[in-house]
Write a protein that holds these residues in place. Sequence first.
Motif, mmCIF file in Angstrom:
data_model
loop_
_atom_site.group_PDB
_atom_site.id
_atom_site.type_symbol
_atom_site.label_atom_id
_atom_site.label_comp_id
_atom_site.label_asym_id
_atom_site.label_seq_id
_atom_site.Cartn_x
_atom_site.Cartn_y
_atom_site.Cartn_z
ATOM 1 N N UNK A 117 -47.645 54.228 -85.505
ATOM 2 C CA UNK A 117 -47.960 52.869 -85.077
ATOM 3 C C UNK A 117 -49.467 52.658 -84.994
ATOM 4 N N UNK A 118 -50.168 53.654 -84.462
ATOM 5 C CA UNK A 118 -51.617 53.546 -84.344
ATOM 6 C C UNK A 118 -52.309 53.524 -85.687
ATOM 7 N N UNK A 119 -51.854 54.350 -86.627
ATOM 8 C CA UNK A 119 -52.465 54.380 -87.955
ATOM 9 C C UNK A 119 -52.229 53.066 -88.703
ATOM 10 N N UNK A 120 -51.028 52.510 -88.551
ATOM 11 C CA UNK A 120 -50.753 51.212 -89.173
ATOM 12 C C UNK A 120 -51.666 50.129 -88.593
ATOM 13 N N UNK A 121 -51.869 50.174 -87.278
ATOM 14 C CA UNK A 121 -52.740 49.187 -86.638
ATOM 15 C C UNK A 121 -54.177 49.310 -87.137
ATOM 16 N N UNK A 122 -54.579 50.519 -87.513
ATOM 17 C CA UNK A 122 -55.925 50.732 -88.048
ATOM 18 C C UNK A 122 -56.037 50.324 -89.517
ATOM 19 N N UNK A 123 -54.882 50.062 -90.160
ATOM 20 C CA UNK A 123 -54.906 49.620 -91.544
ATOM 21 C C UNK A 123 -54.653 50.706 -92.555
ATOM 22 N N UNK A 124 -54.179 51.879 -92.120
ATOM 23 C CA UNK A 124 -53.874 52.954 -93.066
ATOM 24 C C UNK A 124 -52.477 52.769 -93.649
ATOM 25 N N UNK A 125 -52.333 53.126 -94.912
ATOM 26 C CA UNK A 125 -51.055 53.001 -95.595
ATOM 27 C C UNK A 125 -50.202 54.236 -95.311
ATOM 28 N N UNK A 178 -61.994 67.138 -90.852
ATOM 29 C CA UNK A 178 -62.251 68.533 -90.506
ATOM 30 C C UNK A 178 -63.471 68.661 -89.588
ATOM 31 N N UNK A 179 -64.497 67.886 -89.864
ATOM 32 C CA UNK A 179 -65.712 67.923 -89.040
ATOM 33 C C UNK A 179 -65.472 67.420 -87.628
ATOM 34 N N UNK A 180 -64.377 66.686 -87.451
ATOM 35 C CA UNK A 180 -64.072 66.130 -86.136
ATOM 36 C C UNK A 180 -62.798 66.736 -85.542
ATOM 37 N N UNK A 181 -62.454 67.941 -85.998
ATOM 38 C CA UNK A 181 -61.376 68.700 -85.366
ATOM 39 C C UNK A 181 -59.972 68.234 -85.665
ATOM 40 N N UNK A 186 -57.071 61.329 -79.692
ATOM 41 C CA UNK A 186 -58.203 61.878 -80.443
ATOM 42 C C UNK A 186 -57.999 61.669 -81.939
ATOM 43 N N UNK A 187 -56.776 61.914 -82.421
ATOM 44 C CA UNK A 187 -56.490 61.724 -83.842
ATOM 45 C C UNK A 187 -56.742 60.284 -84.261
ATOM 46 N N UNK A 188 -56.310 59.328 -83.439
ATOM 47 C CA UNK A 188 -56.524 57.924 -83.772
ATOM 48 C C UNK A 188 -57.999 57.557 -83.684
ATOM 49 N N UNK A 189 -58.706 58.127 -82.706
ATOM 50 C CA UNK A 189 -60.135 57.842 -82.590
ATOM 51 C C UNK A 189 -60.897 58.335 -83.822
ATOM 52 N N UNK A 190 -60.532 59.521 -84.303
ATOM 53 C CA UNK A 190 -61.192 60.070 -85.493
ATOM 54 C C UNK A 190 -60.893 59.201 -86.712
ATOM 55 N N UNK A 191 -59.652 58.777 -86.841
ATOM 56 C CA UNK A 191 -59.287 57.937 -87.989
ATOM 57 C C UNK A 191 -59.955 56.568 -87.899
ATOM 58 N N UNK A 192 -60.129 56.076 -86.692
ATOM 59 C CA UNK A 192 -60.854 54.807 -86.516
ATOM 60 C C UNK A 192 -62.318 54.978 -86.893
ATOM 61 N N UNK A 193 -62.916 56.101 -86.490
ATOM 62 C CA UNK A 193 -64.314 56.361 -86.840
ATOM 63 C C UNK A 193 -64.490 56.510 -88.340
#
Length: 265
Positions: free
Chosen positions: A172-180, A207-210, A243-250
Amino acid sequence: MAHASLWEGILCARARARPFRHNNVEDLKRKIDRYGPGLVIVDSLYSTNGNLCPLGDFVDAAETGGCAIIVDETHSFGCHGKHGGGIAVDLDLADRIHFRTIGLSKAMAARGGVVVGSARNMEYLRYEARPMIFSTSVLGYEVAGFNAALDIIAAEPWRAEQLHANHRFLRTGLLALGYDVCESDSQIISIVTGTLENTVTFRRFLDEHGLLGSVFCPPATPENRMLLRFTLNASLDTGALHHALDVCAAAKQKIDMRGWPTLLA
């Protein structure tokens, strides 16, 4: 979306493959009408993109077309169905499926595999299947480990419940960020990254963000439709998921994603 081991099995059997469109029962029916009955082979949960199979429809089509059916439950066993028995068990289809195959390297975290079928077919495989004849047996301590893992799966259903709560939250979070990630509907979540350059850049940033993502590239995917796969587990807590969603947002702020042809608007 079929695993490479399927193609090796086809070569070993000197059989002819008649591919049908992914999860498309009507296309399967057309192939049966055109080429006649054979073995229908599907995954209950596809490891490439985390897509679930409409298994009941495929079992119906196989029966109507006079086909036998093989279902691979490697990625659903232990995680889906009553007592982790897999999707075929969950849908009460196990007795209508001729062969179920289960790799023990996923939820069971071990080696080896299982083929489930009738006593007659299992006896045939025991003495005729070359991969079985020319393979070492699992050892006694490994069997004990399997039994212990099965006891945990049966006694602690909260693990599967937490696993799927985690996958729903992250998807749900990845979809909200716009990822397919639209095809992923299980604990396997694949982001469509497109080209090799996109995928390598994205993978390095994670990888650089864990954050660990597995790259899927040709021949496992079509050209310019590469994937980066997340595989979830029940032990991930809310902090790890955020954390995973924050990294993908960044990543969306730091990486030029204009070349991602399949990225959602």
